[in-house]
Scaffold this motif. Structure first.
Motif, PDB file in Angstrom:
ATOM      1  N   GLU A  98      -6.093   0.790 -83.252  1.00  0.00           N
ATOM      2  CA  GLU A  98      -5.743   2.105 -83.791  1.00  0.00           C
ATOM      3  C   GLU A  98      -4.245   2.222 -84.079  1.00  0.00           C
ATOM      4  N   VAL A  99      -3.674   1.160 -84.658  1.00  0.00           N
ATOM      5  CA  VAL A  99      -2.247   1.153 -84.970  1.00  0.00           C
ATOM      6  C   VAL A  99      -2.023   1.591 -86.417  1.00  0.00           C
ATOM      7  N   LEU A 100      -0.876   2.176 -86.661  1.00  0.00           N
ATOM      8  CA  LEU A 100      -0.458   2.582 -88.001  1.00  0.00           C
ATOM      9  C   LEU A 100       0.431   1.492 -88.600  1.00  0.00           C
ATOM     10  N   PRO A 101       0.681   1.523 -89.922  1.00  0.00           N
ATOM     11  CA  PRO A 101       1.536   0.496 -90.533  1.00  0.00           C
ATOM     12  C   PRO A 101       2.902   0.375 -89.864  1.00  0.00           C
ATOM     13  N   GLU A 102       3.502   1.525 -89.513  1.00  0.00           N
ATOM     14  CA  GLU A 102       4.815   1.477 -88.878  1.00  0.00           C
ATOM     15  C   GLU A 102       4.749   0.860 -87.480  1.00  0.00           C
ATOM     16  N   ASP A 103       3.582   0.966 -86.834  1.00  0.00           N
ATOM     17  CA  ASP A 103       3.430   0.342 -85.514  1.00  0.00           C
ATOM     18  C   ASP A 103       3.467  -1.180 -85.625  1.00  0.00           C
ATOM     19  N   LYS A 104       2.814  -1.722 -86.658  1.00  0.00           N
ATOM     20  CA  LYS A 104       2.824  -3.176 -86.856  1.00  0.00           C
ATOM     21  C   LYS A 104       4.242  -3.668 -87.124  1.00  0.00           C
ATOM     22  N   ALA A 105       4.953  -2.976 -88.013  1.00  0.00           N
ATOM     23  CA  ALA A 105       6.325  -3.375 -88.339  1.00  0.00           C
ATOM     24  C   ALA A 105       7.224  -3.245 -87.113  1.00  0.00           C
ATOM     25  N   GLY A 106       7.013  -2.166 -86.325  1.00  0.00           N
ATOM     26  CA  GLY A 106       7.818  -1.961 -85.123  1.00  0.00           C
ATOM     27  C   GLY A 106       7.605  -3.071 -84.102  1.00  0.00           C
ATOM     28  N   PHE A 107       6.364  -3.502 -83.944  1.00  0.00           N
ATOM     29  CA  PHE A 107       6.067  -4.587 -83.001  1.00  0.00           C
ATOM     30  C   PHE A 107       6.773  -5.869 -83.427  1.00  0.00           C
ATOM     31  N   ILE A 108       6.747  -6.158 -84.726  1.00  0.00           N
ATOM     32  CA  ILE A 108       7.388  -7.378 -85.225  1.00  0.00           C
ATOM     33  C   ILE A 108       8.901  -7.319 -85.021  1.00  0.00           C
ATOM     34  N   GLU A 109       9.496  -6.166 -85.279  1.00  0.00           N
ATOM     35  CA  GLU A 109      10.938  -6.026 -85.071  1.00  0.00           C
ATOM     36  C   GLU A 109      11.292  -6.232 -83.596  1.00  0.00           C
ATOM     37  N   LYS A 110      10.448  -5.743 -82.711  1.00  0.00           N
ATOM     38  CA  LYS A 110      10.691  -5.911 -81.270  1.00  0.00           C
ATOM     39  C   LYS A 110      10.614  -7.385 -80.877  1.00  0.00           C
ATOM     40  N   GLU A 111       9.631  -8.107 -81.439  1.00  0.00           N
ATOM     41  CA  GLU A 111       9.502  -9.532 -81.146  1.00  0.00           C
ATOM     42  C   GLU A 111      10.703 -10.314 -81.686  1.00  0.00           C
ATOM     43  N   LYS A 112      11.170  -9.960 -82.867  1.00  0.00           N
ATOM     44  CA  LYS A 112      12.331 -10.642 -83.439  1.00  0.00           C
ATOM     45  C   LYS A 112      13.583 -10.382 -82.609  1.00  0.00           C
ATOM     46  N   ALA A 113      13.709  -9.150 -82.116  1.00  0.00           N
ATOM     47  CA  ALA A 113      14.861  -8.813 -81.277  1.00  0.00           C
ATOM     48  C   ALA A 113      14.854  -9.615 -79.978  1.00  0.00           C
ATOM     49  N   ALA A 114      13.652  -9.993 -79.535  1.00  0.00           N
ATOM     50  CA  ALA A 114      13.529 -10.800 -78.318  1.00  0.00           C
ATOM     51  C   ALA A 114      13.765 -12.284 -78.588  1.00  0.00           C
ATOM     52  N   GLY A 115      14.100 -12.621 -79.826  1.00  0.00           N
ATOM     53  CA  GLY A 115      14.430 -13.999 -80.168  1.00  0.00           C
ATOM     54  C   GLY A 115      13.261 -14.837 -80.637  1.00  0.00           C
ATOM     55  N   ARG A 116      12.134 -14.195 -80.964  1.00  0.00           N
ATOM     56  CA  ARG A 116      10.957 -14.939 -81.399  1.00  0.00           C
ATOM     57  C   ARG A 116      10.918 -14.993 -82.926  1.00  0.00           C
ATOM     58  N   LYS A 117      10.362 -16.060 -83.463  1.00  0.00           N
ATOM     59  CA  LYS A 117      10.169 -16.208 -84.902  1.00  0.00           C
ATOM     60  C   LYS A 117       8.724 -15.822 -85.219  1.00  0.00           C
ATOM     61  N   VAL A 118       8.538 -14.839 -86.104  1.00  0.00           N
ATOM     62  CA  VAL A 118       7.227 -14.213 -86.264  1.00  0.00           C
ATOM     63  C   VAL A 118       6.645 -14.447 -87.657  1.00  0.00           C
ATOM     64  N   ILE A 119       5.353 -14.827 -87.681  1.00  0.00           N
ATOM     65  CA  ILE A 119       4.562 -14.877 -88.914  1.00  0.00           C
ATOM     66  C   ILE A 119       3.602 -13.696 -88.893  1.00  0.00           C
ATOM     67  N   MET A 120       3.526 -12.967 -89.993  1.00  0.00           N
ATOM     68  CA  MET A 120       2.567 -11.866 -90.123  1.00  0.00           C
ATOM     69  C   MET A 120       1.551 -12.230 -91.202  1.00  0.00           C
ATOM     70  N   ILE A 121       0.259 -12.061 -90.896  1.00  0.00           N
ATOM     71  CA  ILE A 121      -0.798 -12.360 -91.857  1.00  0.00           C
ATOM     72  C   ILE A 121      -1.624 -11.104 -92.083  1.00  0.00           C
ATOM     73  N   GLY A 122      -1.710 -10.641 -93.338  1.00  0.00           N
ATOM     74  CA  GLY A 122      -2.473  -9.431 -93.653  1.00  0.00           C
ATOM     75  C   GLY A 122      -2.964  -9.436 -95.079  1.00  0.00           C
ATOM     76  N   ASP A 123      -3.714  -8.376 -95.438  1.00  0.00           N
ATOM     77  CA  ASP A 123      -4.275  -8.328 -96.798  1.00  0.00           C
ATOM     78  C   ASP A 123      -4.268  -6.946 -97.418  1.00  0.00           C
ATOM     79  N   GLY A 124      -3.865  -5.924 -96.700  1.00  0.00           N
ATOM     80  CA  GLY A 124      -3.995  -4.564 -97.222  1.00  0.00           C
ATOM     81  C   GLY A 124      -2.672  -3.882 -97.497  1.00  0.00           C
ATOM     82  N   ILE A 125      -2.758  -2.695 -98.113  1.00  0.00           N
ATOM     83  CA  ILE A 125      -1.557  -1.894 -98.361  1.00  0.00           C
ATOM     84  C   ILE A 125      -0.861  -1.577 -97.048  1.00  0.00           C
ATOM     85  N   ASN A 126      -1.650  -1.290 -96.019  1.00  0.00           N
ATOM     86  CA  ASN A 126      -1.070  -0.908 -94.738  1.00  0.00           C
ATOM     87  C   ASN A 126      -0.362  -2.062 -94.036  1.00  0.00           C
ATOM     88  N   ASP A 127      -0.532  -3.286 -94.526  1.00  0.00           N
ATOM     89  CA  ASP A 127       0.147  -4.437 -93.924  1.00  0.00           C
ATOM     90  C   ASP A 127       1.511  -4.714 -94.555  1.00  0.00           C
TER      91      ASP A 127
END
Length: 754
Positions: free
Chosen positions: A626-655
């Motif tokens: 039940e996440v919103l588009p901004e929640d996905k982007a926020g999670f990725i930003e948090k992971e990057k801030a922790a020094g992780r290199k992130v790949i995101m895989i999606g197919d929709g407008i909300n991604d």
């Protein structure tokens, strides 16, 4: 007598038919089977004689004649019987073969007029298909022939062969004085480049090349100077060829491929093929869709993402009378576009220009190689001077000069990256730049969207439950009328279900509004209608369940995803959609973990119940529901801030926000256009194993580049030491150095995963 009368009657019956099939054989050759030919007057002809109307019958009916040169089961090599096959004809034949559903592989050689075909099914049917082929009858889409790359490859092959032939023919047949004059004249170009570099107060590779060539000519060592220039020319040609081919291949995969568009006719929108659109027509582009043609905005307002043309991901505002361009994407709003141009070649050229000017093709390792190559030049020159001062031996000093690290570094690294991009396209993976392959190799975290990514891209409607007394088919018809405007796998499932039931759904609503990751709202016959998620319908829109229907609502099957349709604030129907998990999903997750990914995450807007079940089956490390588009982007930003290199895989407008936020965004090709445009990499095959292939390809590329570094440094250092020790003469050092540069460049062009 009776048999003669029967034959006469049969002939009379045939002559009375207005349209007929004629099969003429002339001089033992089956000429044609020509259908629907009108014969204005019957006429008796002598046996074997060509009828009076035959020249007219042959117009436009030129069939292909060929010979089977070699054949095994499921594969044949044919030779087309014609004097010369042009590039256009070769591309036409190749397109025809690729369009045939029974052909699994095809390659056409225009120089020899041969074609290699692998196929499944009946051999006789394949031969019949080839016999019916005609260049004039094949309708090749715009841009396919112009941008095929066949002529480019032929041109560079001829250049390469011509350069080699001229080099060795000159050495064999031209007298030494003439060769010396030619070599001296050719050296002017390299000397001038070196002087220009010095004029800019830079000591870079052109200075080193000019010094090596100039010193060789000054010492009257014409052969060494000629060899250096020859190998430098070969290297430049190979780099230019590989670069142009890789850029063109990338541009072709980025080129527009829109099948249908919404044509505005009076007050209605009609879905038509793009081939039917002409300049002056008006097409409507909804949010999340790609703009299919260059044109002028005639109505509406929108934020348009123009990254595919300008390289800038920040959307720009487009209003009435503003220009818009094919391939850009409407992120917010809606536009009606007055079409100015329908051709595809202009967009291809724009993409090529954008790629060539963009730094996206440069990986960090490529940049380091170029800078290192230039930084090593002063050391090479200094080493030459130091060797002469210590040994007072010109040959030993020149042996150092003839060997440098920069040529191989500057040539092999870009070729490796561009060849990897080309190889990725063979696996239906489009990579928009070398730095993204490097980022995939470095990644340790991967985030999957669920719908259309881990689950199949083709969800299906299982049931329609009515809550307002209306027929389920009527509710499905209304839902399809709304959902057909927006690109999402769930929406496509609804539209397909209505189509399978032959439910016509003409425009019955006012302007539709799409709320990203929530749903759609509009007005039908003056009544507000909404369709979307539970959160959108019941919380945002405050819709309610009709009285007495709570028990029916609670009994909805939990194994399916639910799409809620409400009219005038009351739940009208629930569409149950089955979104089956991809068979390969679990294996892909395990393979990615073995390939070095330490954290696999699934994020979805679906319910906790559905998300938990999918996460358990797939084997992800974490999941979020039940996440919103901004929640996905926020999670990725948090992971990057922790020094992780992130790949995101999606197919929709909300991604799309998450795809932009990740170090590497990967879009599934069946998804929304905006996701494909924003993503750094697009997986074109309906198979998640291509992501594993991409990871392996990226790791192999980094391994090759590091191996190239080690080889270049060790080999050239060995040549320098042998030259200083007097073991190798300058000519031999130059030959070995340039030959090794050429060989490592050729090796860098080979496929990584063979």
């Amino acid at each position: 007598m009776r048999q003669r009368k029967q034959r006469t009657a049969q002939q009379r019956t045939k002559q009375q038919k207005k349209h007929k099939t004629i099969d003429y054989t002339f001089r033992g050759l089956d000429i044609a089977m020509i259908k629907n030919v009108a014969i204005s007057r019957p006429r008796q002809e002598a046996p074997g004689k060509i009828p009076w109307c035959f020249p007219l019958l042959l117009i436009g009916v030129r069939k292909m004649k060929f010979v089977i040169k070699h054949e095994i089961k499921g594969r044949m090599r044919i030779h087309v019987s014609q004097y010369r096959m042009s590039y256009e004809q070769a591309d036409t034949l190749l397109y025809f073969l690729h369009s045939n559903k029974y052909v699994t592989f095809a390659k056409v050689y225009e120089r020899t007029g041969d074609a290699v075909i692998s196929y499944v099914g009946d051999r006789t049917e394949m031969i019949r298909t080839l016999q019916q082929f005609s260049y004039e009858k094949v309708d090749v889409p715009a841009g396919v022939i112009e941008n095929s790359g066949r002529e480019l490859n032929a041109k560079y092959q001829e250049k390469l062969i011509g350069k080699i032939v001229c080099r060795y023919a000159g050495r064999m047949f031209l007298p030494y004085p003439f060769r010396a004059c030619v070599t001296t004249v050719k050296s002017v170009k390299y000397l001038w480049k070196g002087l220009q570099c010095l004029w800019r107060r830079k000591i870079e590779v052109p200075v080193l090349d000019a010094t090596a060539i100039g010193v060789s000519i000054f010492r009257n060592d014409i052969e060494t100077a000629g060899s250096v220039m020859f190998l430098l020319g070969i290297g430049e040609l190979l780099e230019e060829w590989t670069h142009k081919k890789s850029v063109d291949d990338l541009a072709r995969t980025m080129s527009l491929n829109v099948g249908k568009v919404w044509l505005k006719r009076e007050d209605q929108e009609v879905l038509v093929q793009t081939s039917e659109i002409r300049p002056g027509d008006e097409v409507v582009v909804h949010m999340g869709n790609v703009i299919p043609f260059d044109g002028i905005v005639s109505d509406g307002e929108a934020m348009v993402n123009q990254a595919s043309l300008t390289g800038e991901s920040v959307p720009v505002r487009r209003i009435v009378e503003n220009s818009v361009y094919a391939g850009t994407v409407v992120e917010e709003g809606e536009l009606t576009v007055l079409v100015k141009e329908v051709g595809g070649s202009s967009r291809f050229e724009k993409i090529v220009t954008m790629i060539e000017e963009s730094e996206k093709l440069k990986s960090a390792l490529e940049g380091k190689a170029e800078h290192l190559a230039d930084k090593l030049v002063p050391y090479s020159l200094g080493g030459t001077a130091l060797t002469y001062l210590l040994t007072r031996n010109v040959n030993k000093a020149i042996s150092v000069l003839m060997v440098d690290f920069s040529c191989a570094l500057k040539l092999a690294m870009p070729i490796s990256v561009l060849s990897a991009i080309r190889e990725a396209s063979l696996y239906h993976v489009t990579v928009k730049g070398g730095k993204y392959l490097e980022a995939v190799a470095d990644a340790d975290t991967i985030v999957f969207d669920k719908t259309g990514t881990l689950t199949k891209a083709k969800p299906t409607v299982v049931d329609v439950v009515s809550f307002n007394g209306a027929e389920p088919d009527e509710l499905l018809r209304i839902a399809a009328c709304l959902e057909e405007h927006f690109p999402h796998s769930m929406a496509k499932a609804v539209v397909d279900a209505a189509q399978q039931k032959n439910l016509a759904h003409e425009e019955m609503h006012t302007k539709v509004e799409y709320i990203v990751a929530h749903g759609i709202s509009t007005t039908i016959d003056g009544k507000r209608a909404v369709i979307g998620s539970s959160h959108f319908v019941f919380e945002d829109e405050n819709c309610t369940i009709p009285e007495g229907k709570q028990e029916l609502f609670d009994s909805l099957p939990k194994e399916y995803s639910h799409l809620y349709l409400a009219i005038e604030g009351k739940l009208a129907g629930v569409i149950c959609i089955e979104d089956p998990l991809r068979e390969e999903a679990e294996a892909v997750v395990n393979s990615l973990k073995r390939a070095g990914i330490t954290k696999v995450v699934m994020m979805t807007g679906d319910s906790e119940r559905t998300a938990a079940a999918i996460a358990k089956r797939v084997g992800v490390d974490e999941y979020y529901s039940e996440v919103l588009p901004e929640d996905k982007a926020g999670f990725i930003e948090k992971e990057k801030a922790a020094g992780r290199k992130v790949i995101m895989i999606g197919d929709g407008i909300n991604d799309s926000p998450a795809l932009s936020a990740a170090n590497v965004g990967i879009a599934i090709s069946d998804g929304a256009e905006i996701a494909r445009e924003i993503a750094d990499i697009t997986v074109g095959s309906d198979d998640l194993y291509q992501i594993v292939t991409l990871k392996l390809l990226s790791d192999s590329l980094m391994k090759r580049i590091r191996g190239n570094y080690r080889f270049i440094v060790s080999f050239n250092l060995g040549l320098i030491l042998c030259g200083v020790a007097g073991i190798l003469q300058p000519t031999t050092s130059a030959l070995l150095h340039n030959t090794s540069t050429l060989l490592i460049s050729l090796k860098s062009m080979q496929n990584l995963l063979d």
